[in-house]
Design an enzyme around this catalytic site. Sequence first.
Site, PDB file in Angstrom:
ATOM      1  N   LYS A 100       0.847  -1.202   0.000  1.00 49.49           N
ATOM      2  CA  LYS A 100       0.000   0.000   0.000  1.00 49.49           C
ATOM      3  C   LYS A 100       0.880   1.248   0.000  1.00 49.49           C
ATOM      4  O   LYS A 100       0.919   2.008   0.955  1.00 49.49           O
ATOM      5  CB  LYS A 100      -0.933  -0.029   1.211  1.00 49.49           C
ATOM      6  CG  LYS A 100      -1.861  -1.242   1.191  1.00 49.49           C
ATOM      7  CD  LYS A 100      -2.814  -1.265   2.363  1.00 49.49           C
ATOM      8  CE  LYS A 100      -3.745  -2.468   2.276  1.00 49.49           C
ATOM      9  NZ  LYS A 100      -4.717  -2.514   3.378  1.00 49.49           N
TER      10      LYS A 100
ATOM     11  N   ALA B 111      -3.442  -6.260   9.859  1.00 47.54           N
ATOM     12  CA  ALA B 111      -2.808  -7.555  10.107  1.00 47.54           C
ATOM     13  C   ALA B 111      -3.073  -8.057  11.521  1.00 47.54           C
ATOM     14  O   ALA B 111      -3.270  -9.260  11.740  1.00 47.54           O
ATOM     15  CB  ALA B 111      -1.304  -7.441   9.867  1.00 47.54           C
TER      16      ALA B 111
ATOM     17  N   LYS C  63      -4.806   7.026   1.638  1.00 50.92           N
ATOM     18  CA  LYS C  63      -5.374   6.897   2.986  1.00 50.92           C
ATOM     19  C   LYS C  63      -4.283   6.876   4.051  1.00 50.92           C
ATOM     20  O   LYS C  63      -4.509   7.293   5.190  1.00 50.92           O
ATOM     21  CB  LYS C  63      -6.276   5.663   3.093  1.00 50.92           C
ATOM     22  CG  LYS C  63      -5.636   4.331   2.739  1.00 50.92           C
ATOM     23  CD  LYS C  63      -5.078   3.595   3.934  1.00 50.92           C
ATOM     24  CE  LYS C  63      -4.502   2.246   3.544  1.00 50.92           C
ATOM     25  NZ  LYS C  63      -3.954   1.513   4.694  1.00 50.92           N
TER      26      LYS C  63
ATOM     27  N   ARG D  91      -0.182   2.163  11.874  1.00 54.36           N
ATOM     28  CA  ARG D  91       1.184   2.671  12.052  1.00 54.36           C
ATOM     29  C   ARG D  91       1.314   4.098  11.518  1.00 54.36           C
ATOM     30  O   ARG D  91       2.126   4.880  12.010  1.00 54.36           O
ATOM     31  CB  ARG D  91       2.188   1.741  11.386  1.00 54.36           C
ATOM     32  CG  ARG D  91       2.072   1.651   9.884  1.00 54.36           C
ATOM     33  CD  ARG D  91       2.871   0.507   9.303  1.00 54.36           C
ATOM     34  NE  ARG D  91       2.300  -0.777   9.671  1.00 54.36           N
ATOM     35  CZ  ARG D  91       2.741  -1.941   9.198  1.00 54.36           C
ATOM     36  NH1 ARG D  91       3.761  -1.970   8.373  1.00 54.36           N
ATOM     37  NH2 ARG D  91       2.180  -3.064   9.560  1.00 54.36           N
ATOM     38  N   ASN D  92       0.506   4.450  10.496  1.00 49.50           N
ATOM     39  CA  ASN D  92       0.557   5.807   9.961  1.00 49.50           C
ATOM     40  C   ASN D  92      -0.026   6.812  10.947  1.00 49.50           C
ATOM     41  O   ASN D  92       0.516   7.895  11.137  1.00 49.50           O
ATOM     42  CB  ASN D  92      -0.178   5.866   8.623  1.00 49.50           C
ATOM     43  CG  ASN D  92       0.590   5.153   7.531  1.00 49.50           C
ATOM     44  OD1 ASN D  92       1.563   5.662   6.996  1.00 49.50           O
ATOM     45  ND2 ASN D  92       0.171   3.927   7.220  1.00 49.50           N
TER      46      ASN D  92
END
Length: 336
Positions: free
Chosen positions: A113, A147, A198, A263-264
């Site tokens: 991604k 995940a 995103k 994580r972003n």
Amino acid sequence: MDDSVQKIGIVGSGSWATAMIKMLGDNEAKKEVLWWIRKEEDLEYVRAYGHNPNYLSAVQLQVKDKNLFSAARSVIQGADIVVLNTPSAYLKDALKDVTAADFEGKVVVSAIKGIIPDDNLIVGEYLSKYYHIPLSQVVVVGGPCHAEEVSSEKLSYLTIAAKDSTNAELVAGLLRNRYINTIISADVFGVEYGAVLKNIYALAGGICHGLGYGDNFLAVLVSNAIREMHTCVNAIDPGVDRDINASAYLGDLLVTAYSQFSRNRTFGHMIGKGYTVQSAQLEMNMVAEGYYASACIQNIIQRYALEMPICNMVYQILYNRQPAAAEVRKLATKLT
């Protein structure tokens, strides 16, 4: 799908690759999974204990010893379906010994991604340009899906996009199981660019949260972000009848902007709290794709002369070292 045994090669050993190994293991279709693990010591650990020592380490992995490889080329040559599942910034290195002939005749799946840095190409475009893979052979796996929730078998949905519906159905059938549902799409570019964007918007949300902005503001930010995404994707790939409120776009944006597993968002939160980019990267054990995507998307904004104030804000903070608080205040005057 017929009764032949499909050989599926996974290139990558992070959390999303590990989650995909689990999905495939819990799917009932006939298949054989080949897995490239970058570090030799991690490969030996998986071989000895059946767990990834660094990511989703509680998950029991169903891969035969003979199918674990430290060379990506071996996995690609031996597979019928190749799943690329590294961070975008590391894909070139992973494929450094791989040739176009190694991909010939195979279905190639992008579960990445992000955009390839320096080339400013999504994975499908990069594969077409440098490995001469027809876009008809490329399949994109989109979200919304973390995940960590796959590892605990929480009901999740994947969007499988391909120009060739037969290939989309093939991949969907291999990933679908009791806790994974699949949605088929023909919007390859939209799903892949939506997944890139995103991450930037989730990073923006994290910055705002780190600065002390609340849920009310974040809701406005996200509603503006989905409209910004629509503008960008339609400029890149016009004439497609896409529903921007579908799971692959709005759904993936929501889960990435709000989830504790994002994580972003975490990376952005650290930036909002005053971390430098370098210190935030050092503290995180995983790659925040939004960081690399932010620079790449700037080229697209300039190429198409787009108004994308949220993406511009993130870029100014990350790459031009502008004060986060001041940039968010400026953005707030433009949100509707």
